[in-house]
Design a protein around this motif. Structure first.
Motif, PDB file in Angstrom:
ATOM      1  N   ASN A  86       0.829  -1.220   0.000  1.00  0.00           N
ATOM      2  CA  ASN A  86       0.000   0.000   0.000  1.00  0.00           C
ATOM      3  C   ASN A  86       0.856   1.259   0.000  1.00  0.00           C
ATOM      4  N   ARG A 105      -1.052 -10.598   7.464  1.00  0.00           N
ATOM      5  CA  ARG A 105      -1.939 -10.556   8.621  1.00  0.00           C
ATOM      6  C   ARG A 105      -1.165 -10.525   9.939  1.00  0.00           C
ATOM      7  N   LEU A 110      -2.259  -6.390   8.821  1.00  0.00           N
ATOM      8  CA  LEU A 110      -3.241  -5.994   7.806  1.00  0.00           C
ATOM      9  C   LEU A 110      -4.264  -7.113   7.694  1.00  0.00           C
ATOM     10  N   GLY A 112      -7.441  -6.999   6.946  1.00  0.00           N
ATOM     11  CA  GLY A 112      -8.566  -6.872   6.009  1.00  0.00           C
ATOM     12  C   GLY A 112      -8.622  -8.030   5.035  1.00  0.00           C
ATOM     13  N   THR A 151      -3.425  -4.245  -0.697  1.00  0.00           N
ATOM     14  CA  THR A 151      -4.471  -4.957   0.024  1.00  0.00           C
ATOM     15  C   THR A 151      -5.701  -4.061   0.088  1.00  0.00           C
ATOM     16  N   GLU A 153      -6.870  -2.516   2.462  1.00  0.00           N
ATOM     17  CA  GLU A 153      -6.603  -1.291   3.228  1.00  0.00           C
ATOM     18  C   GLU A 153      -6.014  -0.184   2.364  1.00  0.00           C
ATOM     19  N   GLU A 156      -8.467   2.836  -0.200  1.00  0.00           N
ATOM     20  CA  GLU A 156      -8.813   4.200   0.202  1.00  0.00           C
ATOM     21  C   GLU A 156      -7.576   5.086   0.129  1.00  0.00           C
ATOM     22  N   GLN A 161     -12.791   7.104  -0.373  1.00  0.00           N
ATOM     23  CA  GLN A 161     -13.023   5.719  -0.736  1.00  0.00           C
ATOM     24  C   GLN A 161     -12.766   5.477  -2.217  1.00  0.00           C
ATOM     25  N   GLN A 165     -15.277   0.561  -3.628  1.00  0.00           N
ATOM     26  CA  GLN A 165     -15.774   0.512  -2.248  1.00  0.00           C
ATOM     27  C   GLN A 165     -17.102   1.241  -2.137  1.00  0.00           C
ATOM     28  N   ALA A 181     -13.659  -8.155   0.995  1.00  0.00           N
ATOM     29  CA  ALA A 181     -12.337  -7.631   0.661  1.00  0.00           C
ATOM     30  C   ALA A 181     -11.796  -8.299  -0.596  1.00  0.00           C
TER      31      ALA A 181
END
Length: 236
Positions: A86, A105, A110, A112, A151, A153, A156, A161, A165, A181
């Motif tokens: 990201n 994760r 992260l 999501g 990802t 996350e 946005e 957004q 989304q 997701a």
């Protein structure tokens, strides 16, 4: 002995006067102690099985923030990799068997990106790697050293957004939300791919790797189609 008096093999005899007394070991009441032992053994077994995945990845700081980096070399059996996730670079120490999903994760928090089937069949773990949608549960983290990853996350931007989304919200393209997701990441990938047709049938075919147990497929397709102009127009 009369045939009617014979007990069925493996079942034992039953005394109406003593209903809890059976000659069959399998039908004897199991003690609470035995149940507790089996439950404890099961929990311990799960913990041991999960330990390698959770302990095989650790955060080693960001090259963009020297104060976060550690001088300690990777532990034995681990390798240090750099991922741009990201838009931000991160270093992780991972064992060779750590999958990219767990690295994201448990190494970068992260969460999501969801872990669904863990076999690449449900699409809940879909992310973008160098612009291509992949199932992160099927890819080893060490094979992505230097890659750029997006990802959910990262959709946005600056508090705004992503069009997909917003479209999912407007079209109620989710119910429980667990697959959402992965659905959105796949949607972004197909909307950015000129080789994929624009009909509803083309969208359904391209999204066939993402399973929605709630059955929100109609709304998902509607959301993707409504976001097409914004994504193609460069607002994404």
């Amino acid at each position: 002995m009369d045939d009617n008096e014979r007990s069925t093999p493996g079942v034992g005899t039953f005394d109406p006067a003593h209903p809890d007394a059976s000659t069959s070991p399998d039908s004897r009441p199991r003690s609470p102690g035995r149940r507790r032992f089996l439950q404890a053994a099961g929990v311990s077994g799960l913990a041991v099985a999960a330990a390698p995945a959770l302990s095989g990845v650790s955060y080693a700081g960001s090259p963009d923030r020297p104060e976060t980096q550690t001088d300690t070399p990777p532990a034995e059996g681990q390798r240090r990799i750099t991922l741009t996730v990201n838009g931000k670079r991160h270093q992780l120490d991972v064992t060779p068997n750590v999958i990219l999903l767990d690295a994201l994760r448990h190494g970068l928090a992260l969460t999501g990106t969801k872990k669904g089937c863990d076999h690449g069949q449900c699409g809940a773990c879909t992310i973008l790697v160098n612009g291509t949608a992949i199932n992160s549960c099927l890819s080893l983290a060490i094979t992505h050293d230097g890659d750029e990853i997006t990802t959910v996350e990262g959709l946005e931007q600056n508090g705004q957004q992503h069009p997909i989304q917003q479209a999912f919200l407007e079209h109620d393209a989710y119910q429980c939300g667990y697959c959402t997701a992965g659905q959105m990441m796949s949607a972004v990938a197909i909307l950015q791919n000129d080789a994929i047709g624009e009909s509803d049938a083309d969208v359904r075919e391209a999204m066939s790797g993402n399973i929605c147990r709630c059955g929100a497929y109609k709304n998902i397709v509607a959301a993707i189609q409504s976001a097409r102009g914004d994504v193609k127009g460069g607002k994404a």
